[in-house]
Write a protein that holds these residues in place. Structure first.
Motif, PDB file in Angstrom:
ATOM      1  N   THR A   1       0.857  -1.181   0.000  1.00 59.47           N
ATOM      2  CA  THR A   1       0.000   0.000   0.000  1.00 59.47           C
ATOM      3  C   THR A   1       0.896   1.235   0.000  1.00 59.47           C
ATOM      4  O   THR A   1       1.926   1.265   0.683  1.00 59.47           O
TER       5      THR A   1
ATOM      6  N   LYS B   1      -4.478   7.215  -0.077  1.00 59.71           N
ATOM      7  CA  LYS B   1      -3.765   5.939  -0.062  1.00 59.71           C
ATOM      8  C   LYS B   1      -4.335   5.054  -1.146  1.00 59.71           C
ATOM      9  O   LYS B   1      -5.498   5.219  -1.556  1.00 59.71           O
TER      10      LYS B   1
ATOM     11  N   ASP C   1      -4.121   0.777  -2.500  1.00 62.81           N
ATOM     12  CA  ASP C   1      -3.627  -0.550  -2.153  1.00 62.81           C
ATOM     13  C   ASP C   1      -2.627  -1.038  -3.194  1.00 62.81           C
ATOM     14  O   ASP C   1      -2.382  -0.376  -4.203  1.00 62.81           O
ATOM     15  N   ASN C   2      -2.035  -2.190  -2.953  1.00 64.09           N
ATOM     16  CA  ASN C   2      -0.889  -2.609  -3.759  1.00 64.09           C
ATOM     17  C   ASN C   2      -1.222  -2.820  -5.225  1.00 64.09           C
ATOM     18  O   ASN C   2      -0.358  -2.641  -6.089  1.00 64.09           O
TER      19      ASN C   2
ATOM     20  N   THR D   1      -8.838   2.789  -3.116  1.00 60.91           N
ATOM     21  CA  THR D   1      -8.268   4.081  -2.763  1.00 60.91           C
ATOM     22  C   THR D   1      -9.102   4.722  -1.655  1.00 60.91           C
ATOM     23  O   THR D   1     -10.295   4.438  -1.514  1.00 60.91           O
TER      24      THR D   1
ATOM     25  N   TRP E   1      -2.437  -0.326   5.319  1.00 64.54           N
ATOM     26  CA  TRP E   1      -3.768   0.083   4.874  1.00 64.54           C
ATOM     27  C   TRP E   1      -4.684   0.426   6.047  1.00 64.54           C
ATOM     28  O   TRP E   1      -5.461   1.370   5.994  1.00 64.54           O
TER      29      TRP E   1
END
Length: 120
Positions: free
Chosen positions: A33, A50, A52-53, A58, A101
């Protein structure tokens, strides 16, 4: 060693737009993240966005919701922040990092950041 290079900041008038970039090296970018934080004059550092991977999820801070868009390109180890309808209160230094996260706690030391100034 994790390294973050933020770029794309500058001086922009209220209502304008900017796109920031965060180039990453030294760790597995696609497994993490990623977060954008900012620190305005005399203010504490705050979470802006933010992702995630895989880029499927978002989240945004209340102050930037519906104006900013975070994205990433795992083939380039780079994250982006598109900022629209900028306001003077968006002024500050913008930083990126890898983060958790759930807790938003960052994993590595901060880079130099990129300065965004919104002013007429």
């Amino acid at each position: 060693q994790a390294r973050f290079v933020e770029s794309g900041g500058g001086l922009v008038q209220p209502g304008g737009s900017l796109t920031l970039s965060c180039a990453v090296s030294g760790f597995a970018f696609s497994h993490n993240t990623m977060v954008w934080y900012r620190q305005g004059p005399g203010k504490e550092r705050e979470l802006v966005a933010k992702i995630d991977n895989e880029g499927g999820r978002t989240r945004y801070g209340d102050a930037v919701e519906e104006r900013f868009t975070v994205s990433r390109d795992n083939t380039k180890n780079t994250m982006y922040l598109r900022m629209n309808l900028l306001k003077p209160e968006d002024t500050g230094v913008y930083y990126c990092n890898a983060g958790n996260w759930l807790t938003n706690i960052v994993r590595y030391d901060w880079g130099q950041g990129t300065q965004v100034t919104v002013s007429s």
